[in-house]
Design a protein around this motif. Structure first.
Motif, PDB file in Angstrom:
ATOM      1  N   PRO A   1       0.835  -1.204   0.000  1.00 29.55           N
ATOM      2  CA  PRO A   1       0.000   0.000   0.000  1.00 29.55           C
ATOM      3  C   PRO A   1       0.868   1.252   0.000  1.00 29.55           C
ATOM      4  N   ILE A   2       0.297   2.326  -0.478  1.00 29.01           N
ATOM      5  CA  ILE A   2       0.996   3.606  -0.483  1.00 29.01           C
ATOM      6  C   ILE A   2       0.720   4.269   0.868  1.00 29.01           C
ATOM      7  N   LEU A   3       1.654   4.105   1.783  1.00 21.52           N
ATOM      8  CA  LEU A   3       1.498   4.695   3.111  1.00 21.52           C
ATOM      9  C   LEU A   3       2.023   6.121   3.153  1.00 21.52           C
ATOM     10  N   HIS A   4       3.071   6.361   2.405  1.00 24.72           N
ATOM     11  CA  HIS A   4       3.701   7.679   2.372  1.00 24.72           C
ATOM     12  C   HIS A   4       3.997   7.979   0.906  1.00 24.72           C
ATOM     13  N   PRO A   5       3.166   8.773   0.246  1.00 27.26           N
ATOM     14  CA  PRO A   5       3.337   8.994  -1.200  1.00 27.26           C
ATOM     15  C   PRO A   5       4.738   9.440  -1.614  1.00 27.26           C
ATOM     16  N   TYR A   6       5.325  10.393  -0.903  1.00 22.32           N
ATOM     17  CA  TYR A   6       6.679  10.835  -1.258  1.00 22.32           C
ATOM     18  C   TYR A   6       7.687   9.711  -1.055  1.00 22.32           C
TER      19      TYR A   6
ATOM     20  N   GLN B   1      10.842   3.760  -3.407  1.00 21.22           N
ATOM     21  CA  GLN B   1      10.299   2.494  -3.894  1.00 21.22           C
ATOM     22  C   GLN B   1      10.146   2.432  -5.405  1.00 21.22           C
ATOM     23  N   ALA B   2       9.686   3.507  -6.016  1.00 20.74           N
ATOM     24  CA  ALA B   2       9.345   3.485  -7.437  1.00 20.74           C
ATOM     25  C   ALA B   2      10.587   3.345  -8.307  1.00 20.74           C
TER      26      ALA B   2
END
Length: 158
Positions: free
Chosen positions: A52-57, A63-64
């Motif tokens: 899940p995306i817990l912290h977008p930044y 990660q990306a």
């Protein structure tokens, strides 16, 4: 030891900071009316690292990867969508790259080409292992977990 580098700062450096460094912050770097719409959209439902995306930044910065780039717009024009290039003759692009490689190889000569594939690396000093839960020393051997009854190494800076 804590790292003061924050994902929000890295994202800013990659957008507005990069644009400012190039002297182009009035043209690119943010989604602002009047600026170019250069946008990279990240989405990869097949990647366990992206959910899940817990912290977008944090997800974006730490990660990306390139395989997570779903859509790209350059000056408002879609050039990649659903992980595929749009309006590009990929075979022609690959052929152009191959021709460039062939030209470089022929121009350099085979010996220089082979040498460039295996450049001499400068000598380096290994830094001490800051992680006291293993005996890994940065060398070629594999690390081993520290024995539970072993006395822990002192923490860096102590």
């Amino acid at each position: 030891m804590h790292n003061r580098l924050r994902a929000e700062e890295v994202a800013h450096w990659a957008t507005m900071g990069g644009a400012r460094a190039l002297g182009l912050d009035s043209v690119i770097g943010s989604l602002t009316p009047g600026k170019r719409a250069d946008i990279v959209l990240i989405k990869n439902d097949a990647s366990p690292a992206m959910s899940p995306i817990l912290h977008p930044y944090g997800s974006l910065v730490y990660q990306a990867g390139r395989g997570d780039v779903h859509t790209v717009l350059v000056n408002g024009k879609v050039v990649k969508h659903e992980h595929q290039l749009v309006g590009i003759d990929l075979a022609a692009a690959k052929a152009a790259v191959a021709n460039t490689v062939d030209y470089a190889r022929a121009t350099m000569g085979e010996d220089a080409w082979q040498e460039s594939m295996h450049p001499e690396l400068p000598t380096t000093d290994r830094i001490p292992n800051p992680y006291t839960y293993t005996t890994y020393d940065g060398g070629e051997s594999r690390h081993t977990a520290r024995a539970a009854d072993a006395e822990p190494s002192p923490s860096p800076g102590v």
